[in-house]
Design a protein around this motif. Sequence first.
Motif, PDB file in Angstrom:
ATOM      1  N   ALA A   1      35.073   8.764  72.771  1.00  0.00           N
ATOM      2  CA  ALA A   1      34.999   7.829  71.646  1.00  0.00           C
ATOM      3  C   ALA A   1      33.635   8.019  70.988  1.00  0.00           C
ATOM      4  CB  ALA A   1      35.147   6.394  72.140  1.00  0.00           C
ATOM      5  N   VAL A   2      33.624   8.293  69.686  1.00  0.00           N
ATOM      6  CA  VAL A   2      32.388   8.564  68.956  1.00  0.00           C
ATOM      7  C   VAL A   2      32.240   7.538  67.831  1.00  0.00           C
ATOM      8  CG1 VAL A   2      31.142  10.259  67.561  1.00  0.00           C
ATOM      9  CG2 VAL A   2      32.574  11.026  69.471  1.00  0.00           C
ATOM     10  N   GLY A   3      31.034   6.975  67.718  1.00  0.00           N
ATOM     11  CA  GLY A   3      30.774   5.985  66.681  1.00  0.00           C
ATOM     12  C   GLY A   3      29.782   6.483  65.647  1.00  0.00           C
ATOM     13  N   VAL A   4      30.113   6.287  64.368  1.00  0.00           N
ATOM     14  CA  VAL A   4      29.210   6.621  63.270  1.00  0.00           C
ATOM     15  C   VAL A   4      28.732   5.299  62.674  1.00  0.00           C
ATOM     16  CG1 VAL A   4      28.992   7.717  61.007  1.00  0.00           C
ATOM     17  CG2 VAL A   4      30.367   8.812  62.801  1.00  0.00           C
ATOM     18  N   LEU A   5      27.448   5.000  62.885  1.00  0.00           N
ATOM     19  CA  LEU A   5      26.839   3.783  62.347  1.00  0.00           C
ATOM     20  C   LEU A   5      26.025   4.152  61.113  1.00  0.00           C
ATOM     21  CD1 LEU A   5      27.090   3.344  65.567  1.00  0.00           C
ATOM     22  CD2 LEU A   5      25.562   1.440  65.163  1.00  0.00           C
TER      23      LEU A   5
ATOM     24  N   TYR B   1      34.681  24.388  74.527  1.00  0.00           N
ATOM     25  CA  TYR B   1      33.370  24.996  74.754  1.00  0.00           C
ATOM     26  C   TYR B   1      33.434  26.170  75.738  1.00  0.00           C
ATOM     27  CZ  TYR B   1      30.852  21.254  72.359  1.00  0.00           C
ATOM     28  OH  TYR B   1      30.361  20.389  71.417  1.00  0.00           O
ATOM     29  N   GLY B   2      34.615  26.426  76.269  1.00  0.00           N
ATOM     30  CA  GLY B   2      34.743  27.477  77.280  1.00  0.00           C
ATOM     31  C   GLY B   2      34.693  26.890  78.680  1.00  0.00           C
ATOM     32  N   ASP B   3      33.689  26.052  78.934  1.00  0.00           N
ATOM     33  CA  ASP B   3      33.586  25.398  80.244  1.00  0.00           C
ATOM     34  C   ASP B   3      34.097  23.954  80.190  1.00  0.00           C
ATOM     35  OD1 ASP B   3      31.501  24.431  78.647  1.00  0.00           O
ATOM     36  OD2 ASP B   3      30.146  24.175  80.345  1.00  0.00           O
ATOM     37  N   ARG B   4      34.433  23.489  78.986  1.00  0.00           N
ATOM     38  CA  ARG B   4      34.869  22.101  78.820  1.00  0.00           C
ATOM     39  C   ARG B   4      35.606  21.968  77.490  1.00  0.00           C
ATOM     40  NH1 ARG B   4      30.391  17.710  79.856  1.00  0.00           N
ATOM     41  NH2 ARG B   4      30.778  18.591  81.895  1.00  0.00           N
ATOM     42  N   GLU B   5      36.761  21.270  77.542  1.00  0.00           N
ATOM     43  CA  GLU B   5      37.506  20.960  76.321  1.00  0.00           C
ATOM     44  C   GLU B   5      37.301  19.490  76.003  1.00  0.00           C
ATOM     45  OE1 GLU B   5      41.603  21.982  76.898  1.00  0.00           O
ATOM     46  OE2 GLU B   5      41.149  24.098  77.221  1.00  0.00           O
ATOM     47  N   VAL B   6      37.002  19.183  74.731  1.00  0.00           N
ATOM     48  CA  VAL B   6      36.773  17.797  74.332  1.00  0.00           C
ATOM     49  C   VAL B   6      37.686  17.407  73.185  1.00  0.00           C
ATOM     50  CG1 VAL B   6      34.360  17.740  75.113  1.00  0.00           C
ATOM     51  CG2 VAL B   6      34.877  18.427  72.763  1.00  0.00           C
ATOM     52  N   PHE B   7      38.057  16.138  73.175  1.00  0.00           N
ATOM     53  CA  PHE B   7      38.780  15.518  72.067  1.00  0.00           C
ATOM     54  C   PHE B   7      37.883  14.384  71.583  1.00  0.00           C
ATOM     55  CE2 PHE B   7      42.051  12.115  70.976  1.00  0.00           C
ATOM     56  CZ  PHE B   7      42.117  12.492  69.648  1.00  0.00           C
ATOM     57  N   LEU B   8      37.273  14.571  70.415  1.00  0.00           N
ATOM     58  CA  LEU B   8      36.403  13.553  69.848  1.00  0.00           C
ATOM     59  C   LEU B   8      37.217  12.666  68.912  1.00  0.00           C
ATOM     60  CD1 LEU B   8      33.223  15.665  68.963  1.00  0.00           C
ATOM     61  CD2 LEU B   8      33.849  14.587  71.135  1.00  0.00           C
ATOM     62  N   ASP B   9      37.291  11.403  69.251  1.00  0.00           N
ATOM     63  CA  ASP B   9      38.004  10.395  68.471  1.00  0.00           C
ATOM     64  C   ASP B   9      36.918   9.624  67.720  1.00  0.00           C
ATOM     65  OD1 ASP B   9      40.083   8.799  67.590  1.00  0.00           O
ATOM     66  OD2 ASP B   9      40.930   8.546  69.599  1.00  0.00           O
ATOM     67  N   VAL B  10      36.672  10.014  66.473  1.00  0.00           N
ATOM     68  CA  VAL B  10      35.515   9.540  65.725  1.00  0.00           C
ATOM     69  C   VAL B  10      35.876   8.356  64.834  1.00  0.00           C
ATOM     70  CG1 VAL B  10      33.618  10.234  64.201  1.00  0.00           C
ATOM     71  CG2 VAL B  10      34.702  11.943  65.698  1.00  0.00           C
ATOM     72  N   HIS B  11      35.113   7.279  65.004  1.00  0.00           N
ATOM     73  CA  HIS B  11      35.322   6.074  64.189  1.00  0.00           C
ATOM     74  C   HIS B  11      34.032   5.689  63.486  1.00  0.00           C
ATOM     75  CE1 HIS B  11      39.308   4.222  65.499  1.00  0.00           C
ATOM     76  NE2 HIS B  11      39.285   5.442  65.986  1.00  0.00           N
ATOM     77  N   ARG B  12      34.178   5.222  62.268  1.00  0.00           N
ATOM     78  CA  ARG B  12      33.058   4.645  61.543  1.00  0.00           C
ATOM     79  C   ARG B  12      32.915   3.206  62.037  1.00  0.00           C
ATOM     80  NH1 ARG B  12      30.497   6.471  56.945  1.00  0.00           N
ATOM     81  NH2 ARG B  12      32.022   8.013  56.281  1.00  0.00           N
TER      82      ARG B  12
END
Length: 129
Positions: free
Chosen positions: A7-11, A75-86
């Motif tokens: 979970a990614v937050g953009v403030l 990334y090769g060593d890790r797969e990420v799913f970024l769920d980005v919210h404002r």
Amino acid sequence: MSELHVAVGVLTDAKGRILIARRPAELHQGGLWEFPGGKLEPGETLECALARELKEELGVTVKATEPLLEIRHDYGDREVFLDVHRVIAWQGEAQGMEGQPLAWTLPAALGDFDFPAANVAIVEKLRST
């Protein structure tokens, strides 16, 4: 390899500046700048994870968010799913609760910072809106 749901937050402050934080050197992609957030715990909703992570990392209480974009990156060593919210409403003053440096920067200046590859799409989106 399982995908890490983040979970990614953009403030954004009243001056239009966006909050970024530097990752601790010992972590994956350490030393690079990122948008605050963290992984979802088992059974946790995105909203709960974002609220928990921003409270732990920044000391702010999330009041309202809206979806911004979703990013999958390997990334090769890790797969990420970024769920980005404002984060459109929060309470408190953002501080580096874990000792991490923070910076408020205008979208046009985001290119002056080094971000993990998965964050590049967020930077591009914020610079174009």
